[in-house]
Design a protein around this motif. Structure first.
Motif, PDB file in Angstrom:
ATOM      1  N   ILE A  21      20.509 -16.659  38.304  1.00  0.00           N
ATOM      2  CA  ILE A  21      19.312 -17.088  37.565  1.00  0.00           C
ATOM      3  C   ILE A  21      19.440 -16.724  36.091  1.00  0.00           C
ATOM      4  O   ILE A  21      19.108 -17.525  35.207  1.00  0.00           O
ATOM      5  CB  ILE A  21      18.051 -16.450  38.177  1.00  0.00           C
ATOM      6  N   LEU A  52      19.508 -23.387  43.478  1.00  0.00           N
ATOM      7  CA  LEU A  52      20.108 -22.073  43.226  1.00  0.00           C
ATOM      8  C   LEU A  52      20.906 -21.602  44.440  1.00  0.00           C
ATOM      9  O   LEU A  52      22.023 -21.097  44.296  1.00  0.00           O
ATOM     10  CB  LEU A  52      19.021 -21.055  42.894  1.00  0.00           C
ATOM     11  N   LEU A  77      11.648 -23.323  38.685  1.00  0.00           N
ATOM     12  CA  LEU A  77      12.544 -22.641  39.602  1.00  0.00           C
ATOM     13  C   LEU A  77      12.805 -23.525  40.827  1.00  0.00           C
ATOM     14  O   LEU A  77      11.891 -23.822  41.591  1.00  0.00           O
ATOM     15  CB  LEU A  77      11.919 -21.304  40.031  1.00  0.00           C
TER      16      LEU A  77
END
Length: 206
Positions: free
Chosen positions: A32, A7, A2
């Protein structure tokens, strides 16, 4: 793996502004889901902490054992973007919101995911800007999260904090690790007075 900064960079181009914290949560979770389909995505996921107290994580990725807690703190801002009207309210109460953000870090430490992030997105420079010389005399001095600030150990309200401010937030924030606050630019609407958005993403690892 992650990568919260990647993001957020992608999300800013798609959604530079949100109506609410729930809107922010859903948009990030959907991104996501699109980009990391193998990780799975759950919203408001129920877990137990080290103290066996039930709590809900804003975003939980079961296959990654990754957790994200989100805050969206706004100043008043009204604009139209991509044929959509946004009317953000001035939330103020920066002292209690700082407390709540540090509590998110504490919660992540208690849950102990493999990867955890506490994220605060705001267009209010009172969160990231260096405070005045007297900031350390304020009631919420221990909870300040401006750029470069280091948070560690136990943080408590000073005697200058009112009972109304502390209501529901009396317990100290106790952190196992040390965290340095580093703010990142998210998006800017140059013509708007409160159009500069920045975010703080604190990595919380077991």
């Amino acid at each position: 793996m992650l990568d919260i900064h990647s993001l957020m960079a992608r999300l800013s181009k798609r959604r530079p502004i949100f109506h609410s914290e729930a809107d922010f949560q859903h948009a990030l979770a959907w991104l996501i889901h699109e980009t990391m389909q193998e990780c799975g995505v759950r919203l408001e996921y129920p877990v137990k902490s080290e103290a066996h107290n039930p709590m809900h994580l804003d975003i939980w990725l079961p296959n990654e054992e990754a957790a994200i807690e989100l805050k969206y703190c706004t100043r008043q801002l009204a604009l139209n973007w991509n044929d959509e009207t946004f009317d953000l309210k001035g939330q103020s109460a920066q002292d209690t919101r700082r407390y709540d953000f540090l509590k998110d870090i504490q919660r992540l430490e208690q849950v102990s995911p493999k990867t955890g992030f506490a994220v605060l997105l705001t267009n209010d420079p009172l969160f990231w800007g260096l405070p005045t010389k007297e900031w350390n005399e304020a009631g919420d001095a221990a909870f300040r999260i401006h750029e470069g600030q280091i948070i560690q150990g136990e943080s408590v309200w000073s005697h200058k904090a009112s009972e109304g401010t502390k209501m529901g937030r009396v317990a100290p924030i106790s952190l196992k690790s040390s965290y340095t606050m580093h703010w990142q630019d998210y998006w800017s609407f140059p013509k708007e007075k409160s159009g500069h958005f920045r975010y703080l993403a604190v990595s919380v690892d077991p």
